[in-house]
Design an enzyme around this catalytic site. Structure first.
Site, mmCIF file in Angstrom:
data_model
loop_
_atom_site.group_PDB
_atom_site.id
_atom_site.type_symbol
_atom_site.label_atom_id
_atom_site.label_comp_id
_atom_site.label_asym_id
_atom_site.label_seq_id
_atom_site.Cartn_x
_atom_site.Cartn_y
_atom_site.Cartn_z
ATOM 1 N N TYR A 125 78.552 -9.509 23.579
ATOM 2 C CA TYR A 125 77.701 -9.674 24.968
ATOM 3 C C TYR A 125 76.715 -10.405 24.726
ATOM 4 O O TYR A 125 75.889 -10.541 25.687
ATOM 5 C CB TYR A 125 77.449 -8.153 25.337
ATOM 6 C CG TYR A 125 78.542 -7.360 25.738
ATOM 7 C CD1 TYR A 125 79.730 -7.341 25.279
ATOM 8 C CD2 TYR A 125 78.570 -6.321 26.675
ATOM 9 C CE1 TYR A 125 80.970 -6.389 25.498
ATOM 10 C CE2 TYR A 125 79.429 -5.541 26.966
ATOM 11 C CZ TYR A 125 80.775 -5.417 26.474
ATOM 12 O OH TYR A 125 81.890 -4.598 26.650
ATOM 13 N N LYS B 273 85.529 -1.177 13.736
ATOM 14 C CA LYS B 273 86.652 -2.187 13.371
ATOM 15 C C LYS B 273 86.793 -2.812 12.263
ATOM 16 O O LYS B 273 86.870 -3.951 12.016
ATOM 17 C CB LYS B 273 87.292 -2.909 14.679
ATOM 18 C CG LYS B 273 88.595 -3.306 14.701
ATOM 19 C CD LYS B 273 89.605 -2.242 14.979
ATOM 20 C CE LYS B 273 91.231 -2.594 14.583
ATOM 21 N NZ LYS B 273 91.998 -1.863 15.008
ATOM 22 N N ASP C 257 89.702 2.368 16.850
ATOM 23 C CA ASP C 257 90.845 2.625 17.570
ATOM 24 C C ASP C 257 91.249 4.295 17.274
ATOM 25 O O ASP C 257 91.676 5.125 18.288
ATOM 26 C CB ASP C 257 91.813 1.995 17.499
ATOM 27 C CG ASP C 257 92.103 1.686 15.996
ATOM 28 O OD1 ASP C 257 91.367 1.586 15.445
ATOM 29 O OD2 ASP C 257 93.088 0.969 15.574
ATOM 30 N N ASP D 299 80.777 0.225 24.815
ATOM 31 C CA ASP D 299 80.941 0.051 26.365
ATOM 32 C C ASP D 299 82.146 0.870 26.851
ATOM 33 O O ASP D 299 82.320 1.439 27.668
ATOM 34 C CB ASP D 299 80.998 -1.372 26.564
ATOM 35 C CG ASP D 299 80.809 -1.799 28.046
ATOM 36 O OD1 ASP D 299 80.818 -0.609 28.800
ATOM 37 O OD2 ASP D 299 81.210 -2.754 28.368
#
Ligand code: NAD
Length: 493
Positions: A144, A191, A224, A248
């Site tokens: 972002y 991740k 995940d 987000d």
């Protein structure tokens, strides 16, 4: 002025306290309606607040203010340190950016806090599970940061920017929030298994920072799996901290577990400023019709009251809201159990009438102010004992096949300080051939390593290499491969 000096002292009896001044930004669409509703409830509950109304959003864009937030609004937020904000429309076709992003960046509000708690009377497939956790999302870095390039006419690149102090701040905030709300566990979700340097930074820094908080349990979870666990067993979470994009997505997923964005509150925290807002948008379809549900902004305002130390009023309003939701009379259409639902005004009247009543469903939680660390206003850097340059990655544009590119780049590097070691396409090695079946596009990354480590500045050697490459190929991007304290600071193919 430090935040604590602007706030009323919670130990002082309410009647004698001075009022805390808050910037109120009604915003667009249903914003003015939910802001009015929220203020009515807080005023009726006796919150010692003085409202300073300020403009941002569509009207500011119409007046030609490119950021969507006029100077007077920024000054008001800076002065007061606390803002309650309605949704701001992001106009399509004019205005250069989103006013929300502009406010977040202007005040470096690096922490986005989204409580996820089951609400009475809001039935979901997860009702009765006792969901009560908080998502802490890094709010300014990551993808972002908006650093994006078209590398070729058909290939876009966005940089995922993660910094060590950025990770330290957000994990520190997660720990401070846990302490302030008596929570016991912080889950760092990343991740890191794939993005070892960027996402791995949050994992590594998270472990280090949380070791300093022995009263807190901490764990790492692959993000995940975290999404999966949030659906399978959401009650296991207490505080979950994530980088910007993961946060987000998962904070929206989490909101879905307890009734959706329409009832989800949030806070944006920085060193100097705290801004509280509902998660939902301006809902233009129902604006001005008296149909809007003010619950999300009201819940956000409770976070604001606790931030400024007015725990008693927050508790009083929270109980009245819970009683109202639980009894289910006069609920707005989006959450009404039957019929078309009540108006915003009727809902507000009901909440106000319920002030002083207690709901057994409000979780018993001792709140304390969040002890936020003040970050020094200096350019941060990490000192290392040694650094060396191992080589460069050069990104080129060509429609040749990998064997041709490999042959010609290797030949070009002969007699230079470098040797070509690999060529990649979209992250997969295509030269020397591996037997894989990569789809090819006209962007390749060529890795050149120094034959012998350079002494001092390597600019001349790099310029020489680029000149050689530039005779045949269009190159658009170069990245140096550095080792810090002997550790490779780049991904290995
Ligand atoms: P939205 O949240 O405005 O609306 C989604 C759906 O939820 C609509 O059906 C709407 O009627 C309903 N809804 C939302 N809030 C409600 C409430 N309080 N009471 C009853 N129903 C409610 O999302 P959108 O339509 O994608 O966005 C509309 C505008 O809002 C866009 O311009 C967008 O950029 C902006 N937006 C702003 C923010 C913000 O300021 N933080 C956040 C999201 C979207």
């Amino acid at each position: 002025m430090p935040l604590k000096d602007r706030m009323p002292d919670p130990a002082t009896p309410p009647g004698s306290r001075t009022k805390a001044r808050v910037t109120a930004i009604p915003g667009d669409g249903i914003g003015p309606e939910v802001m009015r509703a929220t203020r009515q409830v807080l005023d009726a509950a006796g919150a010692r607040l003085e409202w300073e109304e300020a403009l941002a959003g569509a009207e500011a864009f119409r007046r030609g203010i490119a950021s969507g937030a006029p100077r007077e609004t920024l000054d008001s937020i800076e002065r007061n340190g606390v803002a309650l904000k309605g949704p701001l429309e992001t106009p399509v076709g004019y205005g250069e950016t989103s006013a929300n992003v502009a406010l977040r960046k202007t005040f470096e509000m690096y922490g986005n806090i989204r409580p996820v708690r089951e609400l009475p009377g809001i039935r979901t497939p997860f009702s009765g599970r006792g969901i009560d956790f908080v998502v802490v999302r890094e709010n300014v870095e990551d993808l972002y940061a908006g650093i994006e390039y078209m590398q070729t006419p058909g290939v876009a690149l966005g940089l995922k920017l993660i910094t060590e102090p950025g990770c330290e701040r957000i994990v520190g905030l997660a720990a401070a929030l846990a302490a302030a709300e008596g929570r016991r566990k912080v889950t760092v979700a990343t991740k890191a298994n794939i993005m070892k340097l960027t996402e791995g930074m949050l994992k590594r820094v998270g472990e280090r920072v949380l070791m300093e908080h022995p009263a807190l349990q901490h764990e790492h979870m692959i993000v995940d799996n975290c999404a999966h666990q949030m659906v399978i067993r959401p009650e296991q979470f207490d505080v979950v901290v994530m980088t910007n994009m993961n946060g987000d997505i998962l904070s929206d997923l989490a909101a879905g577990l307890v009734g959706g964005l329409g009832v989800a509150p949030s806070a944006n925290l920085g060193d100097r400023v705290a801004m509280f807002e509902a998660v939902h948008g301006s809902a233009p379809q129902i604006a001005g019709k008296g149909l809007a549900n003010p619950t999300a902004l009201l819940l956000s305002s409770l976070m604001m009251l606790r931030h400024i130390g007015d725990f008693a009023t927050a508790r009083r309003v929270e109980h009245a809201l819970y009683v109202t939701l639980e009894e289910g009379r006069e609920l707005t259409g989006d959450i009404a159990r039957e019929g078309p639902g009540a108006s915003t005004g009727a809902f507000v009247d009901r909440v106000i009438a319920n002030l002083g009543r207690e709901s057994a469903l409000v979780p018993a939680r001792e709140y304390r102010p969040i002890a936020l660390r003040q970050w020094p206003q200096v350019t941060w850097s990490r000192a290392v004992a040694s650094r060396e340059m191992a080589g460069v990655d050069v990104f080129i544009e060509t429609d040749q096949d990998p064997e041709t590119i490999g042959g010609s780049l290797a030949a070009m590097a002969e007699g230079s300080a470098f040797t070509l070691t690999a060529i990649g396409s979209r992250g997969a090695q295509v030269w020397p051939a591996t037997g894989g079946h990569s789809f090819l596009v006209d962007q390749f990354r060529a890795r050149f390593l120094f034959r012998t480590p350079p002494e001092g500045d390597a600019t001349t050697a790099i310029t020489d290499l680029l000149q050689r490459i530039g005779r045949e190929y269009r190159w658009m991007h170069l990245e140096t491969l550095q080792r810090f304290d002997g550790v490779a600071g780049y991904s290995v193919a």
